[in-house]
Write a protein that holds these residues in place. Sequence first.
Motif, mmCIF file in Angstrom:
data_model
loop_
_atom_site.group_PDB
_atom_site.id
_atom_site.type_symbol
_atom_site.label_atom_id
_atom_site.label_comp_id
_atom_site.label_asym_id
_atom_site.label_seq_id
_atom_site.Cartn_x
_atom_site.Cartn_y
_atom_site.Cartn_z
ATOM 1 N N TRP A 87 0.839 -1.193 0.000
ATOM 2 C CA TRP A 87 0.000 0.000 0.000
ATOM 3 C C TRP A 87 0.870 1.237 0.000
ATOM 4 O O TRP A 87 1.822 1.345 0.772
ATOM 5 N N LYS A 88 0.548 2.171 -0.875
ATOM 6 C CA LYS A 88 1.241 3.455 -0.901
ATOM 7 C C LYS A 88 0.282 4.504 -0.365
ATOM 8 O O LYS A 88 -0.736 4.815 -0.980
ATOM 9 N N GLN A 89 0.615 5.046 0.777
ATOM 10 C CA GLN A 89 -0.220 6.069 1.394
ATOM 11 C C GLN A 89 0.062 7.399 0.705
ATOM 12 O O GLN A 89 1.198 7.828 0.604
ATOM 13 N N VAL A 90 -0.994 8.053 0.213
ATOM 14 C CA VAL A 90 -0.832 9.325 -0.499
ATOM 15 C C VAL A 90 -1.514 10.488 0.219
ATOM 16 O O VAL A 90 -1.369 11.635 -0.195
ATOM 17 N N TYR A 91 -2.227 10.186 1.308
ATOM 18 C CA TYR A 91 -2.972 11.223 2.013
ATOM 19 C C TYR A 91 -3.082 10.831 3.476
ATOM 20 O O TYR A 91 -3.367 9.676 3.796
ATOM 21 N N ALA A 92 -2.841 11.781 4.387
ATOM 22 C CA ALA A 92 -2.991 11.520 5.816
ATOM 23 C C ALA A 92 -3.115 12.834 6.561
ATOM 24 O O ALA A 92 -2.499 13.838 6.192
ATOM 25 N N ASP A 93 -3.909 12.823 7.616
ATOM 26 C CA ASP A 93 -4.044 13.996 8.495
ATOM 27 C C ASP A 93 -4.349 15.279 7.731
ATOM 28 O O ASP A 93 -3.819 16.350 8.044
ATOM 29 N N GLY A 94 -5.183 15.178 6.713
ATOM 30 C CA GLY A 94 -5.604 16.350 5.958
ATOM 31 C C GLY A 94 -4.588 16.890 4.977
ATOM 32 O O GLY A 94 -4.750 18.004 4.470
ATOM 33 N N ALA A 95 -3.554 16.098 4.688
ATOM 34 C CA ALA A 95 -2.508 16.600 3.791
ATOM 35 C C ALA A 95 -2.090 15.561 2.769
ATOM 36 O O ALA A 95 -2.069 14.364 3.054
ATOM 37 N N ARG A 96 -1.723 16.040 1.600
ATOM 38 C CA ARG A 96 -1.153 15.189 0.570
ATOM 39 C C ARG A 96 0.237 14.744 1.007
ATOM 40 O O ARG A 96 0.999 15.521 1.560
ATOM 41 N N LEU A 97 0.555 13.503 0.700
ATOM 42 C CA LEU A 97 1.886 12.989 0.974
ATOM 43 C C LEU A 97 2.701 12.876 -0.308
ATOM 44 O O LEU A 97 3.884 12.534 -0.255
ATOM 45 N N ILE A 98 2.049 13.132 -1.428
ATOM 46 C CA ILE A 98 2.725 13.146 -2.721
ATOM 47 C C ILE A 98 2.333 14.426 -3.440
ATOM 48 O O ILE A 98 1.302 15.036 -3.141
ATOM 49 N N HIS A 99 3.141 14.818 -4.389
ATOM 50 C CA HIS A 99 2.842 16.011 -5.186
ATOM 51 C C HIS A 99 2.987 15.641 -6.657
ATOM 52 O O HIS A 99 4.094 15.531 -7.172
ATOM 53 N N PRO A 100 1.833 15.400 -7.322
ATOM 54 C CA PRO A 100 1.893 15.010 -8.727
ATOM 55 C C PRO A 100 2.457 16.148 -9.566
ATOM 56 O O PRO A 100 2.272 17.322 -9.267
ATOM 57 N N SER A 101 3.143 15.766 -10.611
ATOM 58 C CA SER A 101 3.726 16.807 -11.488
ATOM 59 C C SER A 101 2.742 17.312 -12.499
ATOM 60 O O SER A 101 1.727 16.824 -12.751
#
Length: 101
Positions: A87-101
């Motif tokens: 599993w790749k977590q991309v969102y937590a605690d109201g924030a994005r954990l990744i930034h798509p280009s």
Amino acid sequence: MKFIILFEDTPDADPDIRKTHMAKHLDFLEHNADKIEVAGPLSDAEGQGRDGLWIVEADSEDDVEQLVHEDPFWPTGLRSSYSIIKWKQVYADGARLIHPS
């Protein structure tokens, strides 16, 4: 790397297994808190606990399998099977954990 572990309980398992082994199971989870981030039973439509879910941080699927087999619930017959899903977590605690280009 994160993994989701989905446990399936044995449908005809003794209903007291969970109660009987819960203290040891919780001790095991606390002892492995650096790896097992969250854990808990799932519920059926009637609200009865069944099956289970963990979110684990581990280096490999082999490490996750070792944890599963060390869990005091495993040898009791409560669990009939499990699935390990990367599993790749991309969102937590109201924030994005990744930034798509």
